[in-house]
Design a protein around this motif. Structure first.
Motif, short mmCIF file in Angstrom:
data_model
loop_
_atom_site.label_atom_id
_atom_site.label_comp_id
_atom_site.label_asym_id
_atom_site.label_seq_id
_atom_site.Cartn_x
_atom_site.Cartn_y
_atom_site.Cartn_z
N ASP A 78 0.83 -1.21 0.00
CA ASP A 78 0.00 0.00 0.00
C ASP A 78 0.86 1.25 0.00
O ASP A 78 0.60 2.21 -0.74
N ARG A 81 2.52 1.77 -3.40
CA ARG A 81 1.57 2.23 -4.41
C ARG A 81 1.21 3.70 -4.21
O ARG A 81 1.08 4.46 -5.17
N GLU A 82 1.08 4.10 -2.94
CA GLU A 82 0.77 5.50 -2.65
C GLU A 82 1.90 6.43 -3.10
O GLU A 82 1.65 7.55 -3.56
N PRO A 85 1.80 6.45 -7.59
CA PRO A 85 0.42 6.25 -8.04
C PRO A 85 0.26 6.08 -9.55
O PRO A 85 -0.75 5.54 -10.00
N ASP A 86 1.23 6.53 -10.33
CA ASP A 86 1.09 6.49 -11.79
C ASP A 86 1.78 5.29 -12.43
O ASP A 86 1.79 5.17 -13.65
N HIS A 128 -7.38 -3.27 -6.12
CA HIS A 128 -6.48 -2.17 -6.46
C HIS A 128 -5.99 -2.21 -7.91
O HIS A 128 -5.13 -1.41 -8.28
#
Length: 207
Positions: A78, A81-82, A85-86, A128
Motif C-alpha cells: 500500500d 503504491r501511494e 500512483p502512476d 487495487h
C-alpha cells in the motif's frame, strides 16, 4: 503488455527448473519498463536472492521483501503504491506454501492456510487493479502442492518444467500456459538456462 490489471497468476514448476531465476528476471524487466515491482521471498533468504540477482547482472532495481506474513506484506505494498500512483504495480510472491495469512497465532501453515493466503492476494489484486504473481511449490511427482482449489482461484497458470524426452531439446526449460482467462492458452516456450539467465530456443503458439 501481456498482463491484464487485477489478475492473479499462479506460477508452478518442477524443482530446479529455475522458477525463482525466471521471476527475478521478469521483475527486472517489468521495473525497466516503468512498473513498480515487489519481489517477496519466504522461500529463500535475502542473501540468496542477492547472489542470484548479482549473477544475473540485473540492471533495474526492484523492491525485495522477506516476510511470510500476508497482511504485513500488503500494508507495505500500500505504501509503495501511494508513493508511485502512476506506475503499474506488480507483486511477486515466492512461494505460496511458505506464506501465512495470520489465522493461527502459532503460525501453523496448512492447506487451508494456502487457500486463505491466495484469497487475500486475489482480493488485493481485484481491489487495487494490480498484478500478483504467486509461485507455487510442486511435489517430486510434478503435482501441485496443496489442493486443486488453488488452480481454480487464479486467472492464469504458468508451468515451468525440464524437457527430458526430445533429444534435440533435452535439458531445455519448457514454459507452458496452462490456464488464461484473458487470452490464449497452450502457448509453449523452450528456453536454455545459462548462468546469466534464460534464452529462447523455440516457441509453439496455442489457441
Amino acid at each position: 503488455e501481456g498482463f491484464t490489471p487485477s489478475t492473479v497468476t499462479l506460477f508452478t514448476g518442477t524443482p530446479g527448473a529455475g522458477k525463482t531465476t525466471l521471476m527475478l528476471t521478469l521483475a527486472n524487466a517489468l521495473q525497466g519498463h516503468g512498473a513498480e515491482v515487489v519481489f517477496n521471498t519466504a522461500e529463500e533468504s535475502l542473501h540468496q536472492i542477492k547472489i542470484t540477482t548479482d549473477r544475473l547482472k540485473l540492471q533495474h532495481p526492484f523492491k525485495v521483501g522477506g516476510t511470510d506474513d500476508i497482511p504485513s506484506l500488503l500494508k507495505g505494498c500500500d505504501k509503495l503504491r501511494e508513493n508511485n500512483p502512476d506506475r503499474p504495480f506488480f507483486l511477486i510472491v515466492d512461494s505460496l506454501q511458505c506464506m501465512n495469512d495470520g489465522y493461527f497465532k502459532s503460525g501453523r501453515i496448512t492447506s487451508a492456510t494456502n487457500e486463505r493466503a491466495l484469497q487475500l492476494l486475489t482480493d488485493y489484486a481485484k481491489a487495487h487493479a494490480v498484478n500478483v504473481i504467486v509461485i507455487g511449490q510442486v511435489t517430486k511427482d510434478g503435482k501441485m502442492a496443496g489442493s486443486n482449489k488453488l488452480k481454480h482461484m487464479v486467472d492464469q497458470h504458468l508451468h515451468l518444467a525440464v524437457e527430458n524426452k526430445d533429444e534435440d531439446l533435452k535439458g531445455c526449460r519448457v514454459l507452458e500456459t496452462v490456464k488464461n482467462r484473458f487470452g490464449g492458452c497452450g502457448h509453449v516456450v523452450f528456453m536454455k538456462l545459462r548462468r546469466n539467465g534464460f534464452s529462447e530456443v523455440a516457441r509453439i503458439t496455442g489457441d
